[in-house]
Design an enzyme around this catalytic site. Structure first.
Site, mmCIF file in Angstrom:
data_model
loop_
_atom_site.group_PDB
_atom_site.id
_atom_site.type_symbol
_atom_site.label_atom_id
_atom_site.label_comp_id
_atom_site.label_asym_id
_atom_site.label_seq_id
_atom_site.Cartn_x
_atom_site.Cartn_y
_atom_site.Cartn_z
ATOM 1 N N GLY A 1 0.824 -1.219 0.000
ATOM 2 C CA GLY A 1 0.000 0.000 0.000
ATOM 3 C C GLY A 1 0.849 1.255 0.000
ATOM 4 N N ARG B 1 0.146 -5.388 -5.230
ATOM 5 C CA ARG B 1 0.107 -6.542 -4.327
ATOM 6 C C ARG B 1 0.140 -7.796 -5.196
ATOM 7 N NH1 ARG B 1 -0.873 -4.436 0.705
ATOM 8 N NH2 ARG B 1 -2.241 -2.624 0.836
ATOM 9 N N GLY C 1 6.391 -6.782 1.938
ATOM 10 C CA GLY C 1 7.573 -6.410 1.158
ATOM 11 C C GLY C 1 8.854 -6.978 1.774
ATOM 12 N N ASP D 1 0.809 1.784 9.058
ATOM 13 C CA ASP D 1 0.237 1.086 10.218
ATOM 14 C C ASP D 1 1.226 0.999 11.379
ATOM 15 O OD1 ASP D 1 -1.900 0.721 8.570
ATOM 16 O OD2 ASP D 1 -1.767 -1.466 8.453
ATOM 17 N N MET E 1 -7.061 3.455 9.007
ATOM 18 C CA MET E 1 -6.379 2.205 8.673
ATOM 19 C C MET E 1 -5.668 1.653 9.906
ATOM 20 S SD MET E 1 -4.974 2.500 4.814
ATOM 21 C CE MET E 1 -6.096 2.331 3.433
ATOM 22 N N ALA F 1 -7.187 8.914 1.882
ATOM 23 C CA ALA F 1 -6.781 10.324 1.966
ATOM 24 C C ALA F 1 -5.635 10.488 2.962
ATOM 25 C CB ALA F 1 -7.972 11.170 2.401
#
Ligand SMILES: Nc1ncnc2c1ncn2[C@@H]1O[C@H](COP(=O)(O)OP(=O)(O)OP(=O)(O)O)[C@@H](O)[C@H]1O
Ligand SMILES: O=P(O)(O)OC[C@H]1O[C@](O)(CO)[C@@H](O)[C@@H]1O
Ligand SMILES: [Mg+2]
Length: 459
Positions: A89, A155, A183, A211, A254, A370
């Site tokens: 992401g 992904r 990753g 995150d 998130m 956003a």
């Protein structure tokens, strides 16, 4: 998990025989709190009691290799072709890291060829290996002003041998993988395939994730920018909720497994009454459940503001008979698709408040994309640049199967095996969560949700 010095060793491709272009600059440097000579190390733990527990001589105490330029390097810069990929992401700062890598490689090490593979691991397939773009200081000059990644990301898994073939065919000696937990796993997977073929290619990971769910790094880059942006949405929702009768503001952020963005953004906005994170289960119903607390806030204060991380309350979907969220399924990278906890809260809170005669003015926003698609803020810009410098120094000194990270405010090399060994979560018994409880005044638990011990025993 008890770690020993051997778990923290970083693999080296071989002896460093070339003079580094930095050797002149370094010749006057002494080991200092800000510069560490080859061989010095950064402690894994930083309290006297933790250190004392080991009862080991200083040379055996668990510690990371310090990052930074070496006097001797492994690769002859004139013969190096470097490759860069960004995967997973988006995250603020991806372009800053790309720019930092390109500048450091070209300006200081005089590396002449750098290829940016397109769209994550896809760029290393036979079909796309020739789509790679040449990265030059001119090409990357202004990219840090924009969010996203100029290379694109994706992904989904690819064949290891095919990817290694691409590295060989494109003449890559050093590959930088900028990615999250997936990753870093992909970097490990590639490294193993490279090692199996006995190739002299260094793989260095630069961990990224909004995150903040990666271990052995104080905070991952992009996290600060992301939670700062999320703060704006919490403030907006709280203004909206406060201005409406029975206002309910919900912001979904998130955070698949970790509630760091939700916790930090809630603390920064200092306007949330309730913060819900994946690490702490909660019950909706019952005298001490979430709905009762929401009702109490609306009755006493006139409105309520809730910040919820996307991974929170996932067990509630089964309870509420929402099978589409239980079968779940996975995305192309194998990440479990989560149930939409924001929608579930919106619906259950609306139903509950309406039933008790407090029909709410619902203000629900999900600013997820956003928050992560913005450019890095000033703090992250500095951090990204310094991580990029550390990554280039590590690779040029022949380190491989390692990531660069900031640990206890020092830049270090972390073996990929450790980077992928576990996640990083908010500690329900730790000081961050305590600060959230102190600020929101919410109870330690909503309802009779099982405690973590019970959950761990059940799984
Ligand atoms: N165990 C693995 N082995 C090989 N490749 C993997 C593995 N796990 C993930 N990958 C690949 O790594 C890439 C990035 O993984 P993923 O999509 O999970 O994002 P990520 O790097 O975790 O970033 P984020 O979580 O921040 O979105 C994907 O192309 C994925 O297929
Ligand atoms: O919609 P996408 O691209 O799969 O990304 C969503 C995921 O990405 C992350 O932001 C990590 O990059 C997670 O918090 C979130 O679950
Ligand atoms: Mg991930």
């Amino acid at each position: 998990m008890t770690l020993h010095l051997d778990d923290l060793r970083v693999r080296r491709l071989g002896e460093c025989r070339y003079d580094s272009p930095f050797s002149e600059m370094l010749s006057t440097k002494q080991t200092s709190p800000h510069y560490v000579a080859e061989g010095d190390r950064v402690l894994l733990e930083d309290t006297v009691s933790m250190l004392a527990e080991h009862s080991l001589p200083p040379g055996r105490v668990p510690s990371f290799e310090a990052a930074g330029p070496r006097r001797k390097i492994y690769f002859d810069p004139a013969r190096v072709t470097a490759g860069i990929i960004t995967c997973g992401g988006l995250c603020p700062g991806l372009n800053n890291v790309i720019r930092g890598l390109v500048q450091e490689l070209t300006v200081h090490y005089k590396v002449k060829r750098i290829l940016g593979f397109r769209n994550g691991l896809q760029g290393l397939t036979a079909e796309h290996r020739n789509d790679a773009i040449e990265l030059t200081p001119d090409r990357v000059r202004d990219i840090h002003n924009a969010g996203g990644t100029i290379l694109g990301s994706s992904r989904g898994g690819q064949d290891a041998d095919e990817m290694v073939d691409s590295l060989v065919l494109r003449g890559i000696n050093i590959l930088f993988v900028i990615g999250g937990d997936g990753g870093m796993r992909a970097a490990t997977f590639l490294s193993k395939a490279i090692r199996a073929r006995g190739l002299d290619i260094a793989v260095i990971g630069v961990p990224k994730t909004i995150d903040n769910d990666l271990p052995f790094t104080d905070q991952s880059f992009g996290f600060q920018s992301a939670f700062a942006r999320a703060t704006d949405f919490i403030s907006s929702v709280s203004i909206e909720a406060a201005a409406s009768p029975n206002g309910v503001g919900i912001v979904k952020l998130m955070g698949r497994h970790s509630g760091f963005i939700a916790s930090y953004a809630a603390l920064a906005a200092n306007a949330a009454d309730i913060v819900l994170i994946p690490e702490i289960p909660f019950a909706l119903g019952g005298a001490d459940g979430l709905l009762a607390h929401v009702e109490q806030h609306v009755r006493s204060k006139g409105f309520v503001v809730i910040v919820v991380a996307e991974g929170a309350g996932q067990d509630l979907f089964e309870e509420h008979g929402l099978p589409q969220h239980n079968g779940r399924g996975t995305d192309a990278s194998g990440n479990v698709k989560l149930g939409n906890i924001g929608e579930l809260l919106k619906e259950s809170i609306t139903a509950h408040l309406t039933a008790v005669g407090l029909a709410p003015a619902m203000r629900y926003i999900d600013p997820s994309y956003a928050v992560r698609s913005i450019a890095a803020n000033a703090y992250d810009s500095v951090y990204c640049l310094r991580l990029a410098h550390a990554a280039v120094h590590a690779a040029m000194a022949g380190r491989t199967e390692a990531a660069v990270a900031r640990w206890r405010r020092r830049f270090v090399h972390v073996p990929l095996s450790l980077m992928t060994s576990r996640g990083n979560q908010v500690d329900p018994d730790g000081d961050l969560w305590m600060s959230v409880l102190e600020t929101t005044c919410q109870p330690a638990r909503f309802g009779s949700a099982p405690d973590r011990g019970e959950l761990n025993r059940a799984s």
